[in-house]
Scaffold this motif. Structure first.
Motif, PDB file in Angstrom:
ATOM      1  N   GLY A  52      -1.217   6.077   6.849  1.00 44.41           N
ATOM      2  CA  GLY A  52      -1.035   4.681   7.204  1.00 44.41           C
ATOM      3  C   GLY A  52      -1.188   4.436   8.692  1.00 44.41           C
ATOM      4  O   GLY A  52      -1.693   3.390   9.123  1.00 44.41           O
ATOM      5  N   LEU A  53      -0.740   5.387   9.503  1.00 42.91           N
ATOM      6  CA  LEU A  53      -0.886   5.264  10.958  1.00 42.91           C
ATOM      7  C   LEU A  53      -2.356   5.202  11.354  1.00 42.91           C
ATOM      8  O   LEU A  53      -2.766   4.354  12.163  1.00 42.91           O
ATOM      9  CB  LEU A  53      -0.197   6.436  11.649  1.00 42.91           C
ATOM     10  N   GLU A  54      -3.140   6.098  10.817  1.00 39.22           N
ATOM     11  CA  GLU A  54      -4.577   6.123  11.126  1.00 39.22           C
ATOM     12  C   GLU A  54      -5.253   4.837  10.657  1.00 39.22           C
ATOM     13  O   GLU A  54      -6.105   4.271  11.354  1.00 39.22           O
ATOM     14  CB  GLU A  54      -5.232   7.333  10.470  1.00 39.22           C
ATOM     15  N   PHE A  55      -4.872   4.382   9.480  1.00 36.83           N
ATOM     16  CA  PHE A  55      -5.444   3.160   8.932  1.00 36.83           C
ATOM     17  C   PHE A  55      -5.122   1.963   9.817  1.00 36.83           C
ATOM     18  O   PHE A  55      -5.997   1.134  10.114  1.00 36.83           O
ATOM     19  CB  PHE A  55      -4.915   2.949   7.519  1.00 36.83           C
ATOM     20  N   ALA A  56      -3.859   1.865  10.258  1.00 39.54           N
ATOM     21  CA  ALA A  56      -3.443   0.737  11.099  1.00 39.54           C
ATOM     22  C   ALA A  56      -4.214   0.719  12.424  1.00 39.54           C
ATOM     23  O   ALA A  56      -4.566  -0.349  12.935  1.00 39.54           O
ATOM     24  CB  ALA A  56      -1.948   0.809  11.355  1.00 39.54           C
ATOM     25  N   ARG A  57      -4.477   1.895  12.975  1.00 31.77           N
ATOM     26  CA  ARG A  57      -5.211   1.979  14.242  1.00 31.77           C
ATOM     27  C   ARG A  57      -6.644   1.461  14.105  1.00 31.77           C
ATOM     28  O   ARG A  57      -7.229   0.948  15.067  1.00 31.77           O
ATOM     29  CB  ARG A  57      -5.234   3.422  14.751  1.00 31.77           C
ATOM     30  N   ARG A  58      -7.207   1.592  12.922  1.00 38.19           N
ATOM     31  CA  ARG A  58      -8.612   1.221  12.709  1.00 38.19           C
ATOM     32  C   ARG A  58      -8.812  -0.252  12.387  1.00 38.19           C
ATOM     33  O   ARG A  58      -9.939  -0.743  12.397  1.00 38.19           O
ATOM     34  CB  ARG A  58      -9.199   2.063  11.570  1.00 38.19           C
ATOM     35  N   LEU A  59      -7.729  -0.940  12.061  1.00 36.80           N
ATOM     36  CA  LEU A  59      -7.858  -2.338  11.645  1.00 36.80           C
ATOM     37  C   LEU A  59      -8.120  -3.256  12.837  1.00 36.80           C
ATOM     38  O   LEU A  59      -7.487  -3.133  13.878  1.00 36.80           O
ATOM     39  CB  LEU A  59      -6.574  -2.794  10.936  1.00 36.80           C
ATOM     40  N   ARG A  60      -9.070  -4.152  12.649  1.00 30.09           N
ATOM     41  CA  ARG A  60      -9.316  -5.204  13.628  1.00 30.09           C
ATOM     42  C   ARG A  60      -8.647  -6.477  13.141  1.00 30.09           C
ATOM     43  O   ARG A  60      -8.768  -6.842  11.974  1.00 30.09           O
ATOM     44  CB  ARG A  60     -10.820  -5.445  13.800  1.00 30.09           C
ATOM     45  N   ASN A  61      -7.952  -7.148  14.013  1.00 31.54           N
ATOM     46  CA  ASN A  61      -7.195  -8.354  13.647  1.00 31.54           C
ATOM     47  C   ASN A  61      -6.332  -8.106  12.410  1.00 31.54           C
ATOM     48  O   ASN A  61      -6.466  -8.805  11.384  1.00 31.54           O
ATOM     49  CB  ASN A  61      -8.150  -9.522  13.391  1.00 31.54           C
ATOM     50  N   PRO A  62      -5.466  -7.116  12.469  1.00 32.66           N
ATOM     51  CA  PRO A  62      -4.656  -6.772  11.289  1.00 32.66           C
ATOM     52  C   PRO A  62      -3.617  -7.848  10.983  1.00 32.66           C
ATOM     53  O   PRO A  62      -3.230  -8.624  11.866  1.00 32.66           O
ATOM     54  CB  PRO A  62      -3.975  -5.470  11.705  1.00 32.66           C
ATOM     55  N   ASP A 114      -1.269 -11.778   4.774  1.00 35.16           N
ATOM     56  CA  ASP A 114      -0.391 -12.103   5.904  1.00 35.16           C
ATOM     57  C   ASP A 114       0.518 -10.945   6.279  1.00 35.16           C
ATOM     58  O   ASP A 114       0.829 -10.737   7.455  1.00 35.16           O
ATOM     59  CB  ASP A 114       0.465 -13.331   5.572  1.00 35.16           C
ATOM     60  N   ILE A 115       0.966 -10.202   5.268  1.00 35.47           N
ATOM     61  CA  ILE A 115       1.903  -9.098   5.499  1.00 35.47           C
ATOM     62  C   ILE A 115       1.385  -7.859   4.789  1.00 35.47           C
ATOM     63  O   ILE A 115       1.063  -7.907   3.598  1.00 35.47           O
ATOM     64  CB  ILE A 115       3.316  -9.441   4.985  1.00 35.47           C
ATOM     65  N   LEU A 116       1.332  -6.763   5.508  1.00 36.83           N
ATOM     66  CA  LEU A 116       0.892  -5.484   4.951  1.00 36.83           C
ATOM     67  C   LEU A 116       2.078  -4.523   4.940  1.00 36.83           C
ATOM     68  O   LEU A 116       2.588  -4.141   5.989  1.00 36.83           O
ATOM     69  CB  LEU A 116      -0.242  -4.908   5.794  1.00 36.83           C
ATOM     70  N   LEU A 117       2.566  -4.182   3.727  1.00 34.98           N
ATOM     71  CA  LEU A 117       3.622  -3.174   3.577  1.00 34.98           C
ATOM     72  C   LEU A 117       2.916  -1.839   3.393  1.00 34.98           C
ATOM     73  O   LEU A 117       2.371  -1.549   2.326  1.00 34.98           O
ATOM     74  CB  LEU A 117       4.508  -3.502   2.372  1.00 34.98           C
ATOM     75  N   LEU A 118       2.923  -1.019   4.431  1.00 32.32           N
ATOM     76  CA  LEU A 118       2.029   0.136   4.506  1.00 32.32           C
ATOM     77  C   LEU A 118       2.796   1.451   4.592  1.00 32.32           C
ATOM     78  O   LEU A 118       3.532   1.691   5.548  1.00 32.32           O
ATOM     79  CB  LEU A 118       1.124  -0.026   5.732  1.00 32.32           C
ATOM     80  N   ASP A 119       2.608   2.296   3.582  1.00 29.16           N
ATOM     81  CA  ASP A 119       3.193   3.634   3.602  1.00 29.16           C
ATOM     82  C   ASP A 119       2.478   4.470   4.657  1.00 29.16           C
ATOM     83  O   ASP A 119       1.267   4.339   4.865  1.00 29.16           O
ATOM     84  CB  ASP A 119       3.050   4.276   2.226  1.00 29.16           C
ATOM     85  N   ILE A 120       3.196   5.343   5.334  1.00 31.54           N
ATOM     86  CA  ILE A 120       2.591   6.166   6.380  1.00 31.54           C
ATOM     87  C   ILE A 120       1.982   7.437   5.811  1.00 31.54           C
ATOM     88  O   ILE A 120       0.817   7.763   6.068  1.00 31.54           O
ATOM     89  CB  ILE A 120       3.632   6.514   7.468  1.00 31.54           C
ATOM     90  N   VAL A 139       0.859  -1.192   0.000  1.00 33.35           N
ATOM     91  CA  VAL A 139       0.000   0.000   0.000  1.00 33.35           C
ATOM     92  C   VAL A 139       0.892   1.237   0.000  1.00 33.35           C
ATOM     93  O   VAL A 139       1.580   1.514   0.990  1.00 33.35           O
ATOM     94  CB  VAL A 139      -0.941   0.027   1.218  1.00 33.35           C
ATOM     95  N   ASP A 140       0.888   1.974  -1.097  1.00 28.96           N
ATOM     96  CA  ASP A 140       1.700   3.186  -1.220  1.00 28.96           C
ATOM     97  C   ASP A 140       1.116   4.036  -2.335  1.00 28.96           C
ATOM     98  O   ASP A 140       0.711   3.506  -3.373  1.00 28.96           O
ATOM     99  CB  ASP A 140       3.159   2.830  -1.537  1.00 28.96           C
ATOM    100  N   SER A 198      -3.056   1.939  -4.020  1.00 25.96           N
ATOM    101  CA  SER A 198      -2.509   3.293  -3.992  1.00 25.96           C
ATOM    102  C   SER A 198      -3.085   4.138  -2.867  1.00 25.96           C
ATOM    103  O   SER A 198      -2.649   5.268  -2.659  1.00 25.96           O
ATOM    104  CB  SER A 198      -2.764   3.986  -5.330  1.00 25.96           C
ATOM    105  N   ASN A 199      -4.067   3.595  -2.137  1.00 28.14           N
ATOM    106  CA  ASN A 199      -4.642   4.313  -0.989  1.00 28.14           C
ATOM    107  C   ASN A 199      -5.272   3.304  -0.043  1.00 28.14           C
ATOM    108  O   ASN A 199      -5.417   2.114  -0.365  1.00 28.14           O
ATOM    109  CB  ASN A 199      -5.670   5.359  -1.454  1.00 28.14           C
ATOM    110  N   VAL A 200      -5.686   3.772   1.132  1.00 22.16           N
ATOM    111  CA  VAL A 200      -6.192   2.851   2.158  1.00 22.16           C
ATOM    112  C   VAL A 200      -7.556   2.288   1.796  1.00 22.16           C
ATOM    113  O   VAL A 200      -7.940   1.217   2.285  1.00 22.16           O
ATOM    114  CB  VAL A 200      -6.238   3.551   3.532  1.00 22.16           C
TER     115      VAL A 200
END
Length: 243
Positions: free
Chosen positions: A65-75, A52-58, A10-11, A37-39
């Motif tokens: 990316g920080l906000e998106f990661a906070r919202r994920l359940r069972n990421p 299994d693996i999320l390569l996430l741009d901030i 994700v970038d 290209s976006n969340v």
């Protein structure tokens, strides 16, 4: 390794997505499941596919990316990627595996993936990662270098390697037979190639000492090609020609 780990990149930058996808393709135990290209695109993947693996741009528009990661359940396992080091502290407040600062070199990427495989499957997968490190195409073995370019794998004998030209994330190997362009860095090659046979003469060139034709001032001629010699590299180069 029997299990393939699905990776989502994700970038918002195309070149960043392309580079990371090429890194993923180098490792046989990783599989690229998609690029976003976006969340919002990323969320669609996560809802439909096993990731299994999320390569996430901030740093991305609308939602970081920080906000998106906070919202994920069972990421899935998250590796943050960013060009901004100031996010490091905040990112580690989340349960993420690693934080990669752009430009990302392949060895650093592999180190981050290694952390995930250790978490997921313990010593068996860790040993597989060690094996991959030793089997990677760009690792030199004895008197040759094995490199991967696209779907092709080439063996380059040191005797046939004339010089290497750096081009951002890529390098071109100029040999007596052909030219091969692949994902690599001159800095990594400096440490991998035997120092008694190859030397860096410029920020963009590593050359074979045995193929040098002539040196005049700050110009080196090798196999009929003229290359510049950087001022900071010249003394080291000339030391090979002292009695």
């Amino acid at each position: 390794m029997s299990q393939i780990l699905n990776v989502l990149v994700v970038d918002d930058e195309f070149h960043a997505r392309k580079l990371l996808s090429e890194y993923v393709s180098k490792l046989p135990f990783l599989g690229l499941i998609g690029m976003a290209s976006n969340v919002f695109e990323a969320m669609n993947f996560l809802q439909k596919e096993k990731v299994d693996i999320l390569l996430l741009d901030i740093q991305m528009p609308e939602i970081t990316g920080l906000e998106f990661a906070r919202r994920l359940r069972n990421p899935p396992s998250i590796i943050f990627t960013t060009a901004y080091s100031e996010y490091a502290v905040e990112s580690y407040e989340l349960d993420v595996v690693d934080y990669l600062l752009k430009p990302i070199a392949f060895p650093r990427f592999l180190q981050a993936v290694n952390k995930i495989t250790e978490r997921k499957a313990g010593n068996d997968i860790s040993q597989s990662v060690v094996n991959v490190i030793h089997q990677q195409p760009e690792i030199p073995v004895e008197d040759n270098l094995i490199v991967k370019s696209g779907s092709k794998v080439y063996r380059i004998n040191y005797d046939e390697l004339i010089y290497i030209e750096g081009q951002r994330e890529y390098v071109t190997f100029h040999t007596t037979k052909q030219r091969i362009t692949t994902l690599f860095s001159l800095k990594d090659l400096e440490t991998k190639l035997p120092s008694d046979q190859f030397i860096r003469i410029h920020k963009s060139y590593i050359i074979s000492l045995k193929h040098i034709d002539m040196i005049e001032r700050n110009i080196l001629q090798i196999a009929g090609k003229q290359l510049p010699v950087g001022g900071s590299y010249k003394d080291n180069l000339m030391s090979f020609f002292k009695d």
